[in-house]
Design a protein around this motif. Structure first.
Motif, PDB file in Angstrom:
ATOM      1  N   UNK A  42      10.423   2.236   8.340  1.00 47.69           N
ATOM      2  CA  UNK A  42      10.738   3.575   8.824  1.00 47.69           C
ATOM      3  C   UNK A  42       9.750   4.078   9.850  1.00 47.69           C
ATOM      4  N   UNK A  43       8.636   3.385   9.982  1.00 44.75           N
ATOM      5  CA  UNK A  43       7.639   3.762  10.996  1.00 44.75           C
ATOM      6  C   UNK A  43       8.209   3.480  12.393  1.00 44.75           C
ATOM      7  N   UNK A  44       7.839   4.292  13.346  1.00 44.20           N
ATOM      8  CA  UNK A  44       8.306   4.056  14.721  1.00 44.20           C
ATOM      9  C   UNK A  44       7.493   2.943  15.376  1.00 44.20           C
ATOM     10  N   UNK A  45       8.083   2.342  16.362  1.00 45.85           N
ATOM     11  CA  UNK A  45       7.363   1.331  17.154  1.00 45.85           C
ATOM     12  C   UNK A  45       6.148   1.978  17.818  1.00 45.85           C
ATOM     13  N   UNK A  46       6.311   3.232  18.252  1.00 49.51           N
ATOM     14  CA  UNK A  46       5.187   3.922  18.897  1.00 49.51           C
ATOM     15  C   UNK A  46       3.980   4.018  17.969  1.00 49.51           C
ATOM     16  N   UNK A  47       4.227   4.423  16.731  1.00 48.80           N
ATOM     17  CA  UNK A  47       3.122   4.578  15.782  1.00 48.80           C
ATOM     18  C   UNK A  47       2.525   3.204  15.438  1.00 48.80           C
ATOM     19  N   UNK A  48       3.395   2.223  15.242  1.00 46.89           N
ATOM     20  CA  UNK A  48       2.904   0.882  14.925  1.00 46.89           C
ATOM     21  C   UNK A  48       2.037   0.352  16.072  1.00 46.89           C
ATOM     22  N   UNK A  49       2.463   0.637  17.306  1.00 47.59           N
ATOM     23  CA  UNK A  49       1.689   0.170  18.465  1.00 47.59           C
ATOM     24  C   UNK A  49       0.323   0.842  18.519  1.00 47.59           C
ATOM     25  N   UNK A  50       0.312   2.138  18.225  1.00 48.59           N
ATOM     26  CA  UNK A  50      -0.975   2.844  18.225  1.00 48.59           C
ATOM     27  C   UNK A  50      -1.888   2.278  17.147  1.00 48.59           C
ATOM     28  N   UNK A  51      -1.312   1.988  15.976  1.00 45.83           N
ATOM     29  CA  UNK A  51      -2.112   1.430  14.878  1.00 45.83           C
ATOM     30  C   UNK A  51      -2.600   0.016  15.222  1.00 45.83           C
ATOM     31  N   UNK A  52      -1.802  -0.693  16.051  1.00 48.87           N
ATOM     32  CA  UNK A  52      -2.169  -2.056  16.437  1.00 48.87           C
ATOM     33  C   UNK A  52      -3.169  -2.076  17.594  1.00 48.87           C
ATOM     34  N   UNK A  53      -3.516  -0.900  18.073  1.00 53.84           N
ATOM     35  CA  UNK A  53      -4.481  -0.842  19.175  1.00 53.84           C
ATOM     36  C   UNK A  53      -3.841  -0.973  20.541  1.00 53.84           C
ATOM     37  N   UNK A  54      -2.515  -0.825  20.611  1.00 56.17           N
ATOM     38  CA  UNK A  54      -1.805  -0.875  21.895  1.00 56.17           C
ATOM     39  C   UNK A  54      -1.036   0.420  22.106  1.00 56.17           C
ATOM     40  N   UNK A  55      -1.741   1.547  22.225  1.00 61.05           N
ATOM     41  CA  UNK A  55      -1.015   2.818  22.332  1.00 61.05           C
ATOM     42  C   UNK A  55      -0.099   2.861  23.556  1.00 61.05           C
ATOM     43  N   UNK A  56       1.035   3.475  23.341  1.00 62.88           N
ATOM     44  CA  UNK A  56       2.026   3.590  24.409  1.00 62.88           C
ATOM     45  C   UNK A  56       1.894   4.982  25.020  1.00 62.88           C
TER      46      UNK A  56
END
Lengths: 952, 74
Positions: A42-56
């Motif tokens: 349910x997490x957004x790709x945006x949030x996952x990317x920020x958590x992965x260190x690749x903020x959009x």
């Protein structure tokens, strides 16, 4: 675009992951830019990317609001999918391969960003948000120096709106991302902002001429989420961008919001809600967010003062002299009149550590238990009622629990005004579909707010709370709606059987009580059925329950209802007192009451007392000391002569001002420790300058038992923190205290208080906050209490006889006056009146129903005299349908209103909490307020005599 | 002790007894009143109330009377 990052060297904005977090559940693992990341489904790709260190990059997204998907800057590439999905609205999937950077993505983002810039001023160097602007960040990341579409001048959107005293709306800077509109609706629940116009003409607007004249409640949510300088704190425009920040806790109401003070040098530039603050989760209100200017107001007294007699002028002295003077006076009084002749009042405005020290000074230094706290006049019945029925003097839930409630009862509380950040949480849940029952004489905002409509409003007559609670319980029992399995498993069966017989008596039926309470039997039955039939039903209550002659009985009646329906021990349910001040819970926890030690252990508990005696090296009196009203009576009687009053203005806040002032004037040594020369200080012999919350270091405990750190933002203006003053006074009295930091005080509290055993500053820093009990059994604290069993073992159904208040209406005093708070002001106004919050509430008004006004020839705005059995005052009338005929209402934020001149000494039977909410009065039109007031003062003794002789 | 302060004590004690169910079960209310005074009143306040009872006890409700008799008989 400016490339100057100088302002960012010492300042870090709070992290923003773009979209809200999702409750922990099934984990999904995906790959973003070559790195694997696991997040809850349910997490957004945006949030996952920020958590992965690749903020959009993003413009319309922020993690306090649901994804909107309008700006098109956050596009990403996902293997196997066509096009460029918006990362904010795309949920993660197992095995998903995401790319956040590619030449095509850069091209698309550049195009979109340039379009935004085409209508945006490009003078970043002179912009107040330079360095703290997400549009600027986007442009910088995309290497945009200028827009290809900026040939034309930016559209003329109109002049900046500076009507709000705290923030500025500059439409020229607005990119119409709708964050502010959504924050106003979703976070705050006010719906004051909207998008006006269409297409290129779209702009943010309010209904009304400007922000100040609109429905805006100045919570600042819109300012917090604004990605540009369209909505920015006026203090940032004036003082410049902040350079450092300190996380601390708000010092206004019992919600206890986590705040972040952002500063340049020692000057606070702005106060923003701390996103990791668990009580508020990134939201704040007009007081906590903006009304901190009092802390450095010119009225602050920063030098100790003494005088031999209260008719002499003050004399400024050094700390040593002030403390030596106090110690000598107190010692001399005790030598002449005995050890019980002095005492202290602790403050709910002070930290746990400061309060603990004062009660220790009294017990170990004064050698008595004459310590009480301002909770005496607000939530002392909560302590008594919940301890009796459930076994612990505290609310049962975390604030976040309301998100699981299906039916919410709000009784004698006005959360949107007095606990606004919790009020916003509550409204959010109601918008999601939970049902609401309001029990209040007044039609509070929640009864009928935007997108919120109470299922039932029980507009009871003031003074009939217990009758109404009994009627609700009667219906639940008689209609067999109670949870017998819960009662059998969790409650004292003999007490339940006795209570059941009591409550089944037809005298408690809605039909029998409708005339008395003013609530129809049909409404009472409907509300009882709704509460009892909910999956999860929660009760939130406030001073409209406690500040009555049966305040404690009403609290027990509430606990009875919750036990009866099995609504305790899990999320979404419970009994929740909304505490008035920031540290009411904490000041009570810390042993401020004259009958109990820290952790609510009665003085007669030999084991507990011995523990403190061993730690402090003294013998503690096992008998209770004086409560505040007992202190006043004893003072008038010449038995009580010395009082140390920590941060409370009893001359203004306590009932029957005339009696309080007589008591204070009788004292031989009154010590006032406060930040301002308050009303009580008029009777003081010693004034010890206090520290504002910005100068404090310690902890506050909010209404959900959450202990939060209060961190020093600036050094104490007087040179001493409040705990240092108490320590030094104790030492001057021969009671040795050698603390050098509040952390040591907390260590002592933890060592002596079982519910605090696991609390220390290191853990608080690690978790942000902790809800007590926090000990070996609950090392990370306890969000929900009474899960397996009640603290007292078996829940106790208490018999709740309805005993009518002695404060009756009659021909001479035909109306009932009740009191409350307004959003922009706080208690007696000592803080908020010294801020720009006066823009919303320059004076207290008397709300009166048109019918009562018409009978008295009163028009809206007229001066009216309010006379009770004990005093009189003058206010301007406000005709209102929020109150029913026969009831009038006022706030008490301005000393000139002298609301407590008219309140009586009637009090709760169990705790002596004053009956502020029920005063019989007469209201009449007044042409010359000053002369009327003076005439009434002279006539008060006559009014009292008439009452004694029986005027009814 | 002044008359008004004593009146306040009498009033408070009567109020406690009434809220402890005096009209339903005076004996039980007396016991609860006694416990309440013991837990929350100062020894001096209790003493003043007892002295008032010993000198006639004007204005004391029956349950308060009973609660004070219990203490006297200890």
């Amino acid at each position: 675009m400016s490339r100057d990052d100088n302002v960012l060297h010492y300042y870090e904005p709070q992290p923003d992951l773009g979209t809200p977090g999702v409750a922990a559940g099934e984990e999904v693992t995906l790959n973003i830019d070559g790195s694997a990341v696991s997040v809850p489904a349910g997490t957004s790709v945006m949030r996952a990317a920020a958590l992965a260190g690749s903020p959009v990059p993003k413009l319309c997204a922020t993690d306090s609001l649901a994804a909107f998907g309008s700006c098109r800057v956050c596009l990403v590439e996902i293997s196997g999918r066509r096009g460029f999905p918006a990362s904010c609205t795309t949920p993660v999937e197992e095995g998903m391969q995401v790319r956040t950077q590619s030449p095509e993505l850069v091209r698309l983002r550049r195009g979109v960003t340039e379009l935004y810039l085409s209508e945006h001023p490009l003078d970043c160097e002179s912009c107040p948000s330079n360095g703290d602007c997400e549009l600027q960040d986007c442009a910088r990341e995309l290497d945009i120096e200028s827009s290809r579409y900026t040939a034309a001048a930016p559209a003329d959107c109109g002049a900046a709106d500076t009507s709000n005293p705290y923030f500025t709306f500059d439409p020229q800077q607005c990119i119409v991302c709708s964050r502010c509109v959504r924050a106003c609706a979703d976070t705050q629940g006010t719906f004051a902002l909207t998008i006006l116009g269409r297409g290129f003409d779209s702009r943010v607007g309010v209904a009304g001429d400007d922000f100040l004249g609109s429905e805006c409640v100045s919570c600042g949510a819109c300012v917090s989420v604004c990605p540009t300088a369209a909505l920015v704190e006026s203090s940032v425009i004036e003082l410049g961008a902040p350079r450092r920040s300190v996380e601390t806790t708000c010092a206004y109401c019992g919600v206890g919001c986590g705040l972040r003070a952002e500063l340049r040098d020692e000057q606070v530039v702005r106060m923003v809600p701390w996103k990791d603050g668990r009580a508020n989760e990134g939201h704040a209100c007009v007081k906590g967010r903006f009304a901190y200017g009092y802390a450095t107001h010119e009225d602050r007294i920063t030098t100790p003062m003494i005088r031999d007699s209260i008719d002499e002028p003050w004399r400024e002295v050094g700390w040593d002299e002030a403390l030596a003077f106090t110690a000598a006076r107190f010692s001399e009084i005790q030598a002449r009149h005995g050890r019980n002749s002095i005492g202290a009042i602790t403050s709910s405005r002070c930290t746990n550590e400061e309060v603990y020290l004062v009660q220790k000074l009294v017990r170990a230094g004064f050698g008595n238990n004459n310590v009480d706290t301002c909770a005496r006049v607000c939530h002392s019945p909560t302590g008594y009622g919940l301890k009796t029925t459930l076994g612990e003097s505290a609310g049962t839930q975390a604030f976040a629990s309301v998100a699981q409630a299906d039916v919410i009862v709000v009784m004698g509380a006005n959360p949107t005004e007095a606990h606004p950040v919790f009020g916003s949480r509550l409204k959010r849940r109601l918008r999601e579909g939970a049902q609401l029952i309001v029990i209040d004489p007044r039609r509070i905002e929640l009864v009928d707010a935007p997108h919120v409509q109470a299922a039932f409003h029980l507009a009871l007559r003031p003074g009939t709370n217990v009758a109404v609670l009994n009627a609700l319980a009667h219906v639940i029992v008689e209609e067999n709606l109670h949870d017998q399995a819960f009662i059998d498993a969790r409650c004292d069966s003999a007490a339940f059987a006795q209570w059941r017989e009591f409550i089944r008596d037809p005298m408690h039926s809605p039909e029998a009580l409708e005339e008395l309470s003013g609530v129809s039997a049909q409404t009472l039955r409907g509300a009882a059925r709704l509460y009892a039939s909910a999956g999860n039903a929660a009760i939130y209550y406030g001073l409209g329950v406690t500040e009555h002659s049966q305040g404690s009985t009403a609290v027990m009646g509430i606990a009875n209802l919750a036990m009866l329906t099995g609504n305790l021990g899990r999320e979404g349910v419970g009994v929740n007192p909304l505490r008035g001040q920031n540290n009411v819970q904490g000041s009570c926890d810390m042993g401020s009451f004259p009958h109990e030690l820290p952790g609510y252990r009665h003085l007669s508990d030999t084991a507990a007392r011995s523990q403190f005696e061993a730690a402090w090296g003294v013998s503690i009196d096992p008998e209770p000391g004086l409560r505040i009203p007992n202190m006043f009576d004893a003072a008038v009687d010449g038995q009580f002569l010395g009082l140390y009053c920590q941060g409370e203005d009893v001359a203004q806040s306590d009932p029957n001002t005339e009696h309080v002032e007589a008591a204070l004037a009788s004292l031989e040594c009154l010590v006032v420790q406060d930040i301002f020369l308050n009303e009580t200080a008029r009777f003081a012999h010693v004034f010890l300058p206090g520290a504002s919350f910005l100068e404090k270091d310690g902890t506050f405990t909010n209404a959900e038992r959450r202990i939060s750190r209060v961190r020093q933002v600036m050094p104490p203006l007087s040179g001493k923190a409040d705990w240092e003053v108490t320590r030094d006074l104790a030492n001057a009295l021969g009671c040795t205290m050698d603390y050098t930091h509040p952390e040591q005080i907390m260590a002592e509290i933890a060592a002596l208080t079982p519910t605090f055993a696991g609390v220390n500053y290191e853990l608080l820093d690690e978790y942000g906050s902790l809800q007590w009990p926090c000990n070996e059994g609950a090392p990370q604290g306890t969000p929900t209490m009474h899960v397996e069993q009640f603290v007292r073992g078996q829940g106790l159904f208490a018999i709740t006889d309805f005993i009518p208040t002695e404060e009756r209406v009659n021909r001479r005093f035909p109306l009932i006056l009740t009191t409350g708070r307004i959003l922009s002001q706080y208690n007696v106004g000592a803080q908020t009146r010294r801020t720009a919050n006066t823009a919303w509430h320059a004076q207290d008004l008397l709300e009166i129903h048109a019918e009562d006004a018409q009978q008295r020839g009163i028009a809206d705005g007229d001066w009216v005299g309010i006379e009770s059995r004990v005093g009189a005052t003058v206010l301007r009338a406000q005709l209102s349908e929020r109150v029913r005929p026969g009831v009038v209402y006022t706030t008490f934020h301005h000393p000139v209103s002298r609301a407590n001149v008219v309140t009586t000494e009637n009090s709760d039977w169990a705790t002596n909490c004053p009956e502020y909410k029920v005063t019989a009065v007469q209201v009449s039109r007044v042409n010359a307020p000053a002369s009327w007031r003076s005439r009434q003062r002279q006539s008060v003794p006559r009014a009292q005599t008439e009452e004694v002789s029986g005027d009814d | 002790m002044s008359g008004s302060a004593l009146q306040r004590l009498v009033h408070m004690a009567n109020q406690i007894a009434a809220n402890c169910g005096e009209h339903r079960d005076p004996a039980a209310a007396a016991q609860r009143t006694r416990d309440h005074l013991q837990r929350f009143w100062t020894p001096d306040m209790r003493r003043q109330l007892r002295q008032h009872a010993e000198s006639g006890g004007d204005g004391l409700s029956p349950a308060v009377w009973m609660s004070l008799e219990d203490q006297t008989n200890e």
